[in-house]
Scaffold this active site. Structure first.
Site, PDB file in Angstrom:
ATOM      1  N   GLY A  11       1.020  -1.269   0.140  1.00  0.00           N
ATOM      2  CA  GLY A  11      -0.149   0.029   0.006  1.00  0.00           C
ATOM      3  C   GLY A  11       0.844   1.310  -0.026  1.00  0.00           C
ATOM      4  N   CYS A  12       0.229   2.385   0.403  1.00  0.00           N
ATOM      5  CA  CYS A  12       1.248   3.507   0.543  1.00  0.00           C
ATOM      6  C   CYS A  12       2.442   3.567   1.177  1.00  0.00           C
ATOM      7  CB  CYS A  12       0.309   4.500   1.361  1.00  0.00           C
ATOM      8  SG  CYS A  12       1.122   6.126   1.621  1.00  0.00           S
TER       9      CYS A  12
END
EC number: 1.8.4.11
Length: 172
Positions: A11-12
């Site tokens: 993810g981020c």
């Protein structure tokens, strides 16, 4: 000191730095991009899905103080390994979960760990995190590096859904 490199996408990248950076034996954690087809991609290009890159962190570590195995085990606790299409509020192929491996030993460790996680019964759905051969890693722009330190309020807000899930999932 023997150094080794690990690259994880979950993810981020902002949310992946701090947990690794706080471990003894970690020499550096760099936010960046990998797996795409454009040289030196920018954040704007990656977030618009123009490059094929995935946000990831490159971890340089002293393998006499921390093992690759322990980094993989930590990685699982930072992600939802049942979601192949992003992580938490971050959606799309640029946020997909991937363990990028550099050699046969890393691949063996990652695959065995994934199989153990699947067999553990901790998740009702299949573990879909990819294990792929590492490609060129491009460091992200400076303002992304150490984001949690530079912008603690923004980091806390952007990582809340992730932290809530992880606390619930891993405290079983």
């Amino acid at each position: 000191m023997a150094t080794e490199r690990a690259i994880f996408a979950g993810g981020c990248f902002w949310c992946m730095v701090q947990p690794f950076e706080e471990r003894e034996g970690i020499l550096s954690v760099i936010s960046g991009y990998t797996g795409g087809n454009v040289e030196n991609p920018t954040y704007e290009q990656v977030k618009k899905h123009l490059t094929g890159h995935t946000e990831a962190v490159e971890i340089i570590f002293d393998n006499s103080k921390i093992t690759y195995q322990s980094l993989v085990e930590l990685y699982w606790t930072l992600t939802d390994p049942t979601d192949a299409f992003g992580q938490f509020e971050d959606r799309g192929d640029n946020y997909r979960p991937v363990i990028f491996v550099e050699n046969e030993e890393q691949e063996k460790i990652a695959k065995e760990s994934k199989a153990q996680l699947q067999a553990s019964g901790n998740f009702d759905s299949p573990i879909v995190t990819s294990i792929e051969t590492v490609q060129k890693f491009w460091p992200a722009e400076d303002y992304h590096q150490g984001f949690y330190k530079k912008n603690p309020e923004d980091y806390a807000q952007s990582s809340k859904i992730r932290h809530d899930f992880l606390e619930k999932q891993w405290k079983k």
